[in-house]
Write a protein that holds these residues in place. Structure first.
Motif, short mmCIF file in Angstrom:
data_model
loop_
_atom_site.label_atom_id
_atom_site.label_comp_id
_atom_site.label_asym_id
_atom_site.label_seq_id
_atom_site.Cartn_x
_atom_site.Cartn_y
_atom_site.Cartn_z
N ASN A 13 80.75 -70.11 89.42
CA ASN A 13 80.64 -71.55 88.44
C ASN A 13 81.11 -72.18 87.31
N TYR A 14 82.21 -71.41 87.20
CA TYR A 14 83.01 -71.92 86.67
C TYR A 14 84.50 -72.60 86.88
N GLN A 15 84.38 -72.25 87.95
CA GLN A 15 85.51 -72.79 88.83
C GLN A 15 86.79 -72.33 87.89
N GLY A 16 87.08 -71.00 87.77
CA GLY A 16 88.47 -70.84 87.32
C GLY A 16 88.91 -70.94 85.82
N ASP A 17 87.88 -71.22 84.96
CA ASP A 17 87.56 -71.86 83.30
C ASP A 17 87.51 -70.93 82.41
N HIS A 19 88.26 -69.77 79.42
CA HIS A 19 87.57 -70.10 78.48
C HIS A 19 86.45 -69.97 78.57
N LYS A 20 86.09 -71.05 79.34
CA LYS A 20 84.37 -71.74 79.28
C LYS A 20 83.80 -70.70 79.16
N PHE A 21 83.95 -69.86 80.77
CA PHE A 21 83.23 -68.94 80.86
C PHE A 21 83.48 -68.09 79.24
N ILE A 22 84.17 -67.36 78.67
CA ILE A 22 84.05 -66.45 77.52
C ILE A 22 83.19 -67.08 76.94
N GLU A 23 83.58 -68.48 75.75
CA GLU A 23 81.99 -69.72 75.05
C GLU A 23 81.27 -69.27 75.75
N ASP A 24 80.34 -69.00 76.46
CA ASP A 24 79.28 -68.74 77.12
C ASP A 24 79.10 -67.77 77.12
N LEU A 25 79.47 -66.50 77.88
CA LEU A 25 79.60 -65.94 77.43
C LEU A 25 78.62 -64.74 76.04
N TYR A 26 79.89 -65.53 75.14
CA TYR A 26 80.09 -65.22 73.88
C TYR A 26 78.06 -65.94 72.55
N GLU A 27 78.26 -66.87 73.64
CA GLU A 27 76.86 -67.02 73.16
C GLU A 27 75.42 -66.12 72.94
N VAL A 28 75.60 -66.16 74.66
CA VAL A 28 74.78 -64.70 74.42
C VAL A 28 74.35 -63.48 73.67
N PHE A 29 76.22 -63.32 73.52
CA PHE A 29 76.68 -62.02 72.37
C PHE A 29 75.74 -62.05 71.38
N VAL A 30 76.09 -63.25 70.80
CA VAL A 30 75.25 -64.05 69.53
C VAL A 30 73.78 -63.38 69.42
N ARG A 31 73.18 -64.36 70.80
CA ARG A 31 71.86 -64.59 70.75
C ARG A 31 71.11 -62.47 70.59
N ASP A 32 71.33 -62.25 71.14
CA ASP A 32 71.66 -60.85 71.64
C ASP A 32 71.06 -60.13 71.34
N PHE A 33 72.69 -60.32 69.72
CA PHE A 33 72.30 -59.28 68.88
C PHE A 33 73.51 -59.63 67.57
N ALA A 88 81.36 -58.71 82.64
CA ALA A 88 80.67 -60.10 82.36
C ALA A 88 79.79 -60.02 82.22
N GLU A 89 80.03 -60.69 83.66
CA GLU A 89 78.27 -61.68 84.39
C GLU A 89 77.69 -61.19 84.04
N ARG A 90 77.58 -59.65 83.79
CA ARG A 90 76.45 -58.81 83.11
C ARG A 90 75.77 -58.99 81.91
N ILE A 91 76.69 -59.75 80.93
CA ILE A 91 76.34 -59.75 79.72
C ILE A 91 74.84 -59.99 79.30
N ALA A 92 73.81 -60.56 79.82
CA ALA A 92 72.71 -60.64 80.05
C ALA A 92 71.94 -59.20 79.71
N TRP A 93 71.93 -58.54 81.23
CA TRP A 93 71.85 -57.49 81.13
C TRP A 93 71.75 -56.83 80.05
N ILE A 94 71.89 -56.01 79.44
CA ILE A 94 72.10 -55.54 78.41
C ILE A 94 71.11 -55.40 77.22
N ARG A 95 70.49 -56.08 76.92
CA ARG A 95 69.42 -56.21 75.75
C ARG A 95 68.00 -55.93 77.05
#
Length: 166
Positions: A13-17, A19-33, A88-95
């Motif tokens: 869904n990020y069309q190869g971006d 940086h944007k993918f990592i920033e969105d994943l990091y938001e999940v990490f911050v939220r969940d941990f 990485a795509e499954r980061i929201a599964w961890i919590r």
């Protein structure tokens, strides 16, 4: 039975971006941990390595979104981290896995050897493994890693481990 398939964050869904993918994943990490911690067996689950490295993100974040690859340079082994899209795509599964460890879709066992503290293994649907340290003597647990396990040899390995420790 828990179904986490709708919590995948598809890289496509990020069309190869990256940086944007990592920033969105990091938001999940911050939220969940960081903003709040998951709980396991009545105690908070923190994360193990808080050193901030690449892009000022915690080492634990990079550990759950990338993979080690050994490279030989000038005859010396060097560990290099490379993106692991499936992990990485499954980061929201961890919590979700940690907080729902008693769900029938999760196999749980404790490995008590080879580490400073016993490690809980929470294996969701023979597909994704979350590992946390048992730091109960401090009133907390600590996320070590998580990764995808869908290859036949991975499933066989972790089923053997599950049988050995249960």
């Amino acid at each position: 039975m828990m179904d986490l398939s709708d919590r995948i964050i598809p890289y496509k869904n990020y069309q190869g971006d990256w940086h944007k993918f990592i920033e969105d994943l990091y938001e999940v990490f911050v939220r969940d941990f960081i903003a709040s911690m998951p709980t396991f067996k009545g105690h908070n689950v923190d994360f193990a390595d808080k050193r901030r490295i690449d892009s000022n993100k915690e080492e634990c974040f990079w550990h759950i979104t990338s993979r080690d690859y050994k490279i030989i340079q000038k005859g010396l082994p060097i560990i290099d981290r490379k993106p692991d899209i499936i992990r990485a795509e499954r980061i929201a599964w961890i919590r979700e896995i940690i907080e729902n460890a008693d769900d029938p879709s999760i196999l749980m066992w404790i490995n008590k050897t080879g580490f400073k503290a016993p490690r809980y293994h929470l294996w969701y649907n023979h597909e994704f493994l979350v590992v946390i340290n048992d730091l109960d003597r401090y009133g907390a647990y600590s996320l070590i890693t998580s990764f995808h396990t869908s290859r036949d040899k991975d499933i066989e390995k972790y089923m053997d481990e599950y049988r050995r420790w249960t």
